[in-house]
Design a protein around this motif. Structure first.
Motif, mmCIF file in Angstrom:
data_model
loop_
_atom_site.group_PDB
_atom_site.id
_atom_site.type_symbol
_atom_site.label_atom_id
_atom_site.label_comp_id
_atom_site.label_asym_id
_atom_site.label_seq_id
_atom_site.Cartn_x
_atom_site.Cartn_y
_atom_site.Cartn_z
ATOM 1 N N TRP A 105 -11.006 6.481 -3.849
ATOM 2 C CA TRP A 105 -11.528 7.416 -4.842
ATOM 3 C C TRP A 105 -10.518 8.538 -5.105
ATOM 4 C CZ3 TRP A 105 -16.833 7.356 -1.980
ATOM 5 C CH2 TRP A 105 -17.652 6.364 -2.557
ATOM 6 N N PHE A 106 -10.716 9.228 -6.214
ATOM 7 C CA PHE A 106 -9.881 10.407 -6.498
ATOM 8 C C PHE A 106 -10.037 11.385 -5.336
ATOM 9 C CE2 PHE A 106 -10.530 8.572 -10.692
ATOM 10 C CZ PHE A 106 -9.234 8.583 -11.174
ATOM 11 N N GLY A 107 -8.909 11.916 -4.911
ATOM 12 C CA GLY A 107 -8.941 12.869 -3.793
ATOM 13 C C GLY A 107 -8.770 12.191 -2.450
ATOM 14 N N GLU A 108 -8.755 10.851 -2.402
ATOM 15 C CA GLU A 108 -8.546 10.144 -1.140
ATOM 16 C C GLU A 108 -7.108 9.629 -1.074
ATOM 17 O OE1 GLU A 108 -12.881 8.447 0.064
ATOM 18 O OE2 GLU A 108 -11.739 7.202 -1.318
ATOM 19 N N SER A 109 -6.658 9.395 0.160
ATOM 20 C CA SER A 109 -5.284 8.903 0.343
ATOM 21 C C SER A 109 -5.251 7.390 0.259
ATOM 22 C CB SER A 109 -4.764 9.289 1.728
ATOM 23 O OG SER A 109 -4.826 10.677 1.866
ATOM 24 N N LEU A 110 -4.109 6.879 -0.164
ATOM 25 C CA LEU A 110 -3.909 5.438 -0.079
ATOM 26 C C LEU A 110 -3.642 5.070 1.378
ATOM 27 C CD1 LEU A 110 -1.630 4.567 -3.140
ATOM 28 C CD2 LEU A 110 -4.071 4.999 -3.039
ATOM 29 N N ASP A 111 -3.901 3.810 1.699
ATOM 30 C CA ASP A 111 -3.602 3.298 3.029
ATOM 31 C C ASP A 111 -2.087 3.377 3.259
ATOM 32 O OD1 ASP A 111 -4.666 1.310 5.307
ATOM 33 O OD2 ASP A 111 -2.698 0.640 4.608
ATOM 34 N N ASP A 112 -1.684 4.058 4.353
ATOM 35 C CA ASP A 112 -0.251 4.308 4.606
ATOM 36 C C ASP A 112 0.553 3.025 4.700
ATOM 37 O OD1 ASP A 112 -0.382 7.010 4.677
ATOM 38 O OD2 ASP A 112 -0.666 7.150 6.850
ATOM 39 N N ASP A 113 -0.011 2.064 5.436
ATOM 40 C CA ASP A 113 0.719 0.817 5.674
ATOM 41 C C ASP A 113 0.912 0.045 4.363
ATOM 42 O OD1 ASP A 113 1.798 -1.237 7.389
ATOM 43 O OD2 ASP A 113 0.006 -2.383 6.856
ATOM 44 N N LEU A 114 -0.140 0.030 3.556
ATOM 45 C CA LEU A 114 -0.077 -0.666 2.258
ATOM 46 C C LEU A 114 0.950 0.007 1.339
ATOM 47 C CD1 LEU A 114 -1.722 -3.039 1.325
ATOM 48 C CD2 LEU A 114 -3.441 -1.469 0.421
ATOM 49 N N LEU A 115 0.951 1.324 1.363
ATOM 50 C CA LEU A 115 1.889 2.074 0.530
ATOM 51 C C LEU A 115 3.328 1.813 0.980
ATOM 52 C CD1 LEU A 115 2.009 4.036 -1.826
ATOM 53 C CD2 LEU A 115 1.756 5.920 -0.212
ATOM 54 N N LEU A 116 3.516 1.774 2.294
ATOM 55 C CA LEU A 116 4.857 1.516 2.829
ATOM 56 C C LEU A 116 5.318 0.115 2.442
ATOM 57 C CD1 LEU A 116 7.192 2.471 4.639
ATOM 58 C CD2 LEU A 116 6.000 1.435 6.570
ATOM 59 N N ARG A 117 4.438 -0.870 2.630
ATOM 60 C CA ARG A 117 4.849 -2.252 2.324
ATOM 61 C C ARG A 117 5.083 -2.435 0.828
ATOM 62 N NH1 ARG A 117 1.140 -6.325 4.431
ATOM 63 N NH2 ARG A 117 -0.491 -4.753 4.505
ATOM 64 N N SER A 118 4.307 -1.737 0.003
ATOM 65 C CA SER A 118 4.513 -1.819 -1.454
ATOM 66 C C SER A 118 5.851 -1.181 -1.818
ATOM 67 C CB SER A 118 3.402 -1.075 -2.195
ATOM 68 O OG SER A 118 2.159 -1.595 -1.850
ATOM 69 N N THR A 119 6.152 -0.055 -1.181
ATOM 70 C CA THR A 119 7.425 0.630 -1.448
ATOM 71 C C THR A 119 8.588 -0.277 -1.080
ATOM 72 O OG1 THR A 119 6.352 2.721 -0.938
ATOM 73 C CG2 THR A 119 8.745 2.745 -1.002
ATOM 74 N N VAL A 120 8.498 -0.924 0.074
ATOM 75 C CA VAL A 120 9.577 -1.824 0.505
ATOM 76 C C VAL A 120 9.724 -2.965 -0.499
ATOM 77 C CG1 VAL A 120 10.274 -3.489 2.284
ATOM 78 C CG2 VAL A 120 9.391 -1.238 2.957
ATOM 79 N N ALA A 121 8.603 -3.526 -0.936
ATOM 80 C CA ALA A 121 8.670 -4.639 -1.907
ATOM 81 C C ALA A 121 9.394 -4.182 -3.169
ATOM 82 C CB ALA A 121 7.268 -5.150 -2.232
ATOM 83 N N ILE A 122 9.065 -3.001 -3.633
ATOM 84 C CA ILE A 122 9.670 -2.532 -4.890
ATOM 85 C C ILE A 122 11.135 -2.144 -4.686
ATOM 86 C CG2 ILE A 122 9.604 -0.642 -6.586
ATOM 87 C CD1 ILE A 122 6.615 -1.069 -6.780
ATOM 88 N N MET A 123 11.444 -1.559 -3.554
ATOM 89 C CA MET A 123 12.839 -1.152 -3.316
ATOM 90 C C MET A 123 13.748 -2.354 -3.074
ATOM 91 S SD MET A 123 12.863 2.063 -3.689
ATOM 92 C CE MET A 123 14.114 3.026 -2.860
ATOM 93 N N THR A 124 13.187 -3.482 -2.681
ATOM 94 C CA THR A 124 14.038 -4.637 -2.350
ATOM 95 C C THR A 124 13.899 -5.769 -3.377
ATOM 96 O OG1 THR A 124 12.319 -5.542 -0.924
ATOM 97 C CG2 THR A 124 13.993 -4.190 0.141
ATOM 98 N N CYS A 125 13.187 -5.523 -4.464
ATOM 99 C CA CYS A 125 13.047 -6.600 -5.454
ATOM 100 C C CYS A 125 14.301 -6.673 -6.317
ATOM 101 C CB CYS A 125 11.800 -6.393 -6.318
ATOM 102 S SG CYS A 125 11.927 -5.108 -7.565
ATOM 103 N N ASP A 126 14.409 -7.734 -7.111
ATOM 104 C CA ASP A 126 15.568 -7.807 -8.007
ATOM 105 C C ASP A 126 15.172 -7.836 -9.478
ATOM 106 O OD1 ASP A 126 14.619 -10.373 -7.869
ATOM 107 O OD2 ASP A 126 16.378 -11.214 -6.881
#
Ligand code: OAD
Length: 239
Positions: free
Chosen positions: A158-179
């Motif tokens: 919901w608005f005002g809640e945090s995203l799941d840290d692990d999910l955010l980290l894994r999504s960041t890695v996917a985006i930083m390492t994609c081509d």
């Protein structure tokens, strides 16, 4: 060369595409987006009345009814040609990741195996008190099976809640390492999710956007395809 041919060529050269998707991805499935002026969910409803912890605290029945209504819509719909095209790309050997803000589960239902659902899954419930093991599909009552309090809520962010840290980290890695990155059907207005696409802009790999409307990303992407996801994706991802 047409823009579609250019995108097909770039995709063919890639190995690890990422698809970053929002509500427009499921529009052709029959699910309304949030911010469309006419039929968007937030055109008739105020997010703060229905999608915040304080709204749930003030009136759990109203919030649950809103989510039951959305669940009923999703049960009547199915993944569209766009979801299926992304899943087929994975089956043909690409290392595809999907980072989605959608809570409908349609990427998974279409057959994509690596999906980071940043905002949760609307079809599940979990205890608002955080009880481990309280996740369950569908809601038969509001009672948490663990703590027995009337505290079950949809498993969405919901608005005002945090995203799941692990999910955010894994999504960041996917985006930083994609081509190659596809930004599809999102207004890019909700952070931190939108920040993931911002990160990609400085990386130097091709960024493609599909959306009938221009967004804050449009001026920065390499190729903008104006139109519906379900129309373009089969043409881009197909053999
Ligand atoms: P929005 O409703 O903000 O934006 C939907 C986007 O899809 C817009 O840019 C539309 O132009 C585009 N669109 C419409 N039809 C399309 C089509 N057929 N094909 C492709 N694009 C199309 O939805 P999101 O950006 O996903 O958060 O919203 C982000 C978050 O805000 C949601 O995840 C939700 C919402 O409040 C939470 O629930 C936490």
């Amino acid at each position: 060369m047409t823009k579609i041919e250019q995108v097909r060529r770039l995709l063919k050269k890639s190995q690890s595409p990422v698809f970053f998707t929002g509500a427009g991805m499921s529009k052709e499935s029959g699910i309304p987006t949030f911010r469309d002026a006419i039929d968007g969910l937030w055109s008739d409803n105020r997010p703060e009345d229905l999608a915040t912890p304080s709204a749930f605290h003030a009136d759990p029945a109203k919030v649950r009814a809103f989510y039951e209504y959305r669940r009923a819509t999703i049960r009547d719909c199915e993944p569209n040609a766009g979801h299926l095209a992304i899943a087929a790309l994975e089956n043909s050997g690409f290392h595809v990741s999907v980072v989605t803000q959608n809570v409908d589960g349609f990427h998974e239902a279409a057959g994509s195996s690596k999906v980071f659902a940043l905002h949760g899954n609307i079809m599940e419930d979990r205890c608002n008190e955080g009880c481990p093991g309280s996740h369950a599909m569908g809601r038969h009552s509001g009672i948490c099976p663990v703590c027995k309090k009337d505290a079950l809520r949809p498993n969405v962010v919901w608005f005002g809640e945090s995203l799941d840290d692990d999910l955010l980290l894994r999504s960041t890695v996917a985006i930083m390492t994609c081509d190659i990155l596809f930004i599809i059907g999102t207004s890019g207005l909700v952070y931190p999710a939108a920040g993931l696409a911002d990160l990609a802009m400085q990386r130097g790999f091709p960024v493609i956007e599909i959306n009938p409307e221009a967004t804050p990303f449009t001026e920065q992407v390499d190729i903008f395809l104006p139109g519906a996801a379900a129309k373009f994706l089969p043409k881009i991802c197909g053999a």
